[in-house]
Design a protein around this motif. Sequence first.
Motif, short mmCIF file in Angstrom:
data_model
loop_
_atom_site.label_atom_id
_atom_site.label_comp_id
_atom_site.label_asym_id
_atom_site.label_seq_id
_atom_site.Cartn_x
_atom_site.Cartn_y
_atom_site.Cartn_z
N ASN A 284 0.81 -1.22 0.00
CA ASN A 284 0.00 0.00 0.00
C ASN A 284 0.85 1.28 0.00
N GLN A 285 2.17 1.12 -0.11
CA GLN A 285 3.11 2.24 -0.22
C GLN A 285 3.03 3.20 0.97
N LYS A 286 2.72 2.62 2.14
CA LYS A 286 2.62 3.44 3.35
C LYS A 286 3.84 3.24 4.24
N LEU A 287 4.16 4.30 4.97
CA LEU A 287 5.18 4.20 6.01
C LEU A 287 4.58 3.42 7.18
N ILE A 288 5.19 2.29 7.53
CA ILE A 288 4.70 1.49 8.64
C ILE A 288 5.11 2.13 9.96
N TRP A 289 6.37 2.42 10.07
CA TRP A 289 6.89 3.12 11.25
C TRP A 289 8.27 3.65 10.96
N SER A 290 8.70 4.56 11.81
CA SER A 290 10.07 5.04 11.75
C SER A 290 10.58 5.13 13.17
N TYR A 291 11.88 4.98 13.31
CA TYR A 291 12.48 5.02 14.64
C TYR A 291 13.80 5.79 14.55
N THR A 292 14.00 6.75 15.44
CA THR A 292 15.15 7.65 15.37
C THR A 292 15.91 7.66 16.68
N ILE A 293 17.24 7.69 16.59
CA ILE A 293 18.07 7.87 17.78
C ILE A 293 19.06 9.00 17.53
N HIS A 294 19.55 9.55 18.62
CA HIS A 294 20.60 10.56 18.58
C HIS A 294 21.90 9.90 19.03
N ALA A 295 22.99 10.18 18.32
CA ALA A 295 24.28 9.56 18.68
C ALA A 295 25.41 10.55 18.41
N ALA A 300 29.33 6.75 16.81
CA ALA A 300 28.52 5.98 15.87
C ALA A 300 29.36 5.37 14.76
N LEU A 301 30.37 6.10 14.31
CA LEU A 301 31.19 5.60 13.21
C LEU A 301 32.04 4.39 13.60
N THR A 307 25.36 1.86 21.44
CA THR A 307 24.32 2.73 20.88
C THR A 307 23.83 2.19 19.54
N ILE A 308 24.75 1.87 18.66
CA ILE A 308 24.37 1.35 17.34
C ILE A 308 23.78 -0.04 17.46
N SER A 309 24.37 -0.88 18.30
CA SER A 309 23.83 -2.23 18.48
C SER A 309 22.40 -2.19 19.01
N GLY A 310 22.16 -1.28 19.96
CA GLY A 310 20.81 -1.15 20.49
C GLY A 310 19.82 -0.69 19.43
#
Length: 586
Positions: A284-295, A300-301, A307-310
Amino acid sequence: MANQGEEKQVLLYLMGPFLLSSDRGDLHTPTGQKTQALIALLAVAPRGRRSRAWLKDKLWSDRSPPQASASLRQALHEAKKALSKLSCDILTADKQNISLNLESVWIDIHHPESFLESGDQDPQAHQFLEGIDIQDPEFEDWLTNERRVWTTKMEEFMAQESGRRKTGSSNDASTERGAETSGRTAASAAGAGSSTSQHIAIGLLPPIVPNQSPELTTLADLIVESVARNLGEVHPIDIYDYRDTGMEAFGVPIGTGPDLVLRIRVKSAGSDLYLSLLAYNVANQKLIWSYTIHADQEDALQFDTLTISGFINQNVDRLANSFFTHSLDTFSKLPSNYKTGYTALNYIFRLDEKYLTAAESLLTESYDNDPQSNYLGLLAYISSFNIGENLGEFTDAKRLATIGHASEALEVDPFNSITLACIGHVHGFVFRDFETAADLHAQAVELNPHQAFAWDHFALFNIYTGRYQEALKAAHRACYLGSFSPLRYSFDTTVCMAATLCGEYPTAVRYGNRALSRQPRFGAAMRYLIASHGHLGNVAEAQQHISRLRTISPDFDLPFVRENGLAIAENEGLQRMIEGYEKAGL
């Protein structure tokens, strides 16, 4: 919650602490937790109706029929008393059934828009029936499932609302994400799409990276690959890699390609990074969900940081929940063999002999039709529950079959970290072959340092071989990575075990109680909680756990422990457990 009180006099809140009020804000919440649980059971029931027998089984499964009937009558009386102040006929009962008039009640879980109006838009901020503590295993099983279902529904609603606000409409969204491209030649890693194989198919889209930074593009690629890999280690999936084609979400072919596509979006602000994973339903071309973190960018690199593993694990658990609990209509139509690995793992950890048998049958049949190392690894793994949780028999024939499953699993795929962890646990815990187990567990965490299951079993191995500090460190890592996993009670139990053997008894009690709140029948958690309570002088609490444990392990006593029934290889740790049991009055 605009205008809700104009239509309905009764407001019922189930997300967060249970709360019952009038439309004017007058509180009428009953004080008894089983009365609250009774109302909640009816509120989420089809048509608000449940049989008396069903309700007694959920709230008083450990009582005799006459006692359970009397307790239900008392809870029903208290519920009617609370509700009668709001509406005279909202709760009705006959000899067979009890009903809640849903047309007269506003219930928050059916109105997720109320969370937007209140400004509380974090699905994780409230837990379904937060704080309720009913010491009944049947109710706890029901509660665990309901919490997973309603949290997922809230997450999906919030994600759709977020996508709607960002894109304005489906037409605007199509324009914003780019016109369709012709990149339809990406091949599936397994050679077949979801329409022809027995696996769910996932597509990987090009990441959205500021200034096309090579470093950040590499990070985004590694993250999305790890998400796909972790998901496929329990049940095989097919991968369509569109990252080199310029494919956009709405350019993915419907029906012959993936069921779902993933995209990583990276935003930077000085030394800070904001990492998002976006999941789109292709149908249906819909966004199911999104999840964002701050690092932190430098952190992160490094990629293999907590943090990245979580971030990877939380997205895996959300994806698995969407696919394998049928929380999305698209995936509810998929055949059952699309989720064999997850179904079997769920059955195994229900700690019930009939479910263990069902898992064995399901895995055997699935392997005959679709030879995968995942299935063989889990088949071998079942033996550890035959022994450790006293579920079923571990006969000579079963022993030979376990050896065969373990050997063949490694031949089929020696690079699956969950399979390696399962087989390592079998060699270490079941067969006491610590040398082979050490190699397998080391390979598992090296191959996939982002897999909570692998770290948990690496911790267990260190417990059995006397390396308690190493065990506690690995167990905490598994607990962090698996904080949203349906198996998190098992990870909590491992922390409880390692902390007990390290002499960190308050930590052990905290994690052991967390484990039992999610799986009240887990004998391993009870065994270590008893020892920790003994060392802390909490004899009454220890005795309660002893009584509960003996309902599932009647032979649990000091002679059993002294004969090393706990499978602890190191004498100091065994003596610590024995001393704790003696202080607990075992």
